[in-house]
Enzyme design. Structure first.
Site, PDB file in Angstrom:
ATOM      1  N   ARG A   1       2.320   9.783   5.168  1.00  0.00           N
ATOM      2  CA  ARG A   1       3.541  10.532   4.837  1.00  0.00           C
ATOM      3  C   ARG A   1       3.989  10.261   3.406  1.00  0.00           C
ATOM      4  NH1 ARG A   1       6.652   8.020   9.947  1.00  0.00           N
ATOM      5  NH2 ARG A   1       5.783   6.220   8.870  1.00  0.00           N
TER       6      ARG A   1
ATOM      7  N   LYS B   1       0.829  -1.220   0.000  1.00  0.00           N
ATOM      8  CA  LYS B   1       0.000   0.000   0.000  1.00  0.00           C
ATOM      9  C   LYS B   1       0.856   1.260   0.000  1.00  0.00           C
ATOM     10  CE  LYS B   1       0.606   1.362   4.383  1.00  0.00           C
ATOM     11  NZ  LYS B   1       1.105   2.673   4.822  1.00  0.00           N
TER      12      LYS B   1
END
Ligand SMILES: NC(=O)c1ccc[n+]([C@@H]2O[C@H](COP(=O)([O-])OP(=O)(O)OC[C@H]3O[C@@H](n4cnc5c(N)ncnc54)[C@H](O)[C@@H]3O)[C@@H](O)[C@H]2O)c1
Ligand SMILES: O=P(O)(O)OC[C@H](O)CO
Length: 366
Positions: free
Chosen positions: A275, A211
């Site tokens: 992030r 992911k």
């Protein structure tokens, strides 16, 4: 499991970054309450000197707060920072690995011969290594290097949200040893952190690993101001490639795993708020002219991205097998990260997207 501490398990956390600090806080809140665990959670700190001249580990033990990786959050007085790896693990019989994936092999090598007999591990690390023999998941690397059982915990778990006790779910993946998985689930579960266990360690770990590559793609489309439909398309194609890649590497991987927190939920939260997404957005806004390394250092202040190196590791596997054309999104992300393609390429391959429904389906094509 024999723990040799008058029936109480001792927990050590290897890592003290953003998630490492939050995980230590969460675990310490449970060890303080649960009679089967020793109160103290020892947290290994990769030592550094703060701008004040103070050592990070000393600062954590004084303020009960990690001012660099989790400022403003009290960890609990029973979280003890320890910069000495050997001393941090010496009494533990439950080890939680939570460092960026690129450091774990070196850490494991230092731990050989230093652990108590019968120790168990869990990895919260999202990533993999690629060896001459092929890809090696981090839990496998821990097991192979240290000869210990290792479960994994993955999920839609942006650490800063769990730090302030916003509700999240997570998935523990295990191989065969359900009792160990249940012990870890007991240690991690709180009213705001609900944990499910799944007997599909590779599926759970590959979801958490892959992911991060899709999150880079999502950040790129954000940086290109492509809008929500494009981002949703990237997430859908990404999920499909994640499933196909996982099943090609490990045919035992289960479809249902992709519907657990570690699957679709982590993909969504990372593509919205992670992030990797944030730095990839900045990369695209700069037209690919500033490197990911430069942006990571400037934007994350010591925290580490996993998506860029994972894209490279996945690409090595794809190249080795000649699978690049089957995985256009995963391949394109790497080619953009290394500057071989411009950020705009992220949406240019989609018309050539192959049909991956054969993987695990009735019409295998190789
Ligand atoms: N932060 C999150 O929201 C989150 C959530 C779920 C999973 N994860 C995963 O957890 C893992 C750890 O991430 P994090 O967020 O805790 O870390 P981080 O990115 O916040 O911090 C980086 C850490 O690496 C350490 N470090 C730097 N150089 C090192 C070296 N040479 N050797 C060993 N350690 C070194 C730093 O001291 C710091 O503790 C990653 O795999 C990440 O994908 C993170
Ligand atoms: O911030 P990221 O992109 O490293 O993602 C954090 C977590 O993995 C989300 O579950």
């Amino acid at each position: 499991m024999e723990n040799g501490h008058a029936g109480k398990h001792r927990v050590a956390v290897i890592g003290s970054g953003n998630w490492g600090s939050v995980a230590s806080r969460l675990l310490a809140s449970n060890t303080a309450k649960l009679p089967s665990f020793h109160d103290e959670v020892r947290m290994w700190v990769f030592e550094e000197t703060l701008p004040t001249g103070e050592k990070l580990s000393e600062s954590i033990n004084q303020a009960h707060e990690n001012c660099k990786y989790l400022p403003g959050i009290k960890l609990g007085t029973n979280v003890i920072a320890d910069p000495d790896l050997e001393s941090a693990v010496k009494d533990a019989d439950m080890l939680v690995f939570v460092t960026p994936h690129q450091f774990v092999e070196g850490i494991c090598k230092k731990l050989v011969g230093k652990l108590r007999p019968g120790v168990e591990a869990i990895s919260l690390i999202k990533g993999m290594e690629v060896k001459m023999e092929g890809p090696c998941m981090i839990s496998k690397l821990i097991t192979n290097t240290l000869g210990i059982n290792c479960c994994v915990l993955m999920g839609a778990n942006i650490a800063n949200e769990i730090a302030v006790e916003k509700f999240s779910e997570a998935t523990i993946g295990y191989r065969e040893d359900k009792e160990a998985a249940n012990r870890w689930a007991k240690l991690f579960t709180t009213p705001y952190f609900l944990v499910a266990i799944v007997e599909d360690i590779e599926g759970v770990e590959l979801c958490g690993t892959l992911k991060n590559v899709v999150a880079i793609a999502a950040g790129l489309v954000d940086g290109l101001d492509m809008g929500n439909n494009t981002k949703a398309a990237i997430m859908r194609i990404g999920l499909r490639e994640m499933r196909a890649f996982s099943k090609l590497l490990f045919p035992s991987v289960r479809d249902n795993t992709f519907f657990e927190s570690c699957g679709v939920a982590d993909l969504i939260t990372t593509c919205l708020g992670g992030r990797n997404r944030r730095v990839a957005e900045a990369f695209a806004r700069n037209g690919g002219k500033r490197s990911f390394d430069e942006l990571e250092a400037e934007m994350l202040h010591g925290q580490k991205l996993q998506g860029v190196s994972t894209a490279r590791e996945v690409y090595e596997v794809l190249t080795y097998h000649g699978w690049q054309e089957l995985f256009p999104l995963l391949s394109t992300v790497h080619e953009i990260c290394i500057g071989q393609l411009p950020p705009t390429s992220i949406v240019e391959y989609s018309e050539h997207t192959p049909n991956l429904s054969f993987v695990g389906g009735s019409t295998p094509c190789y």
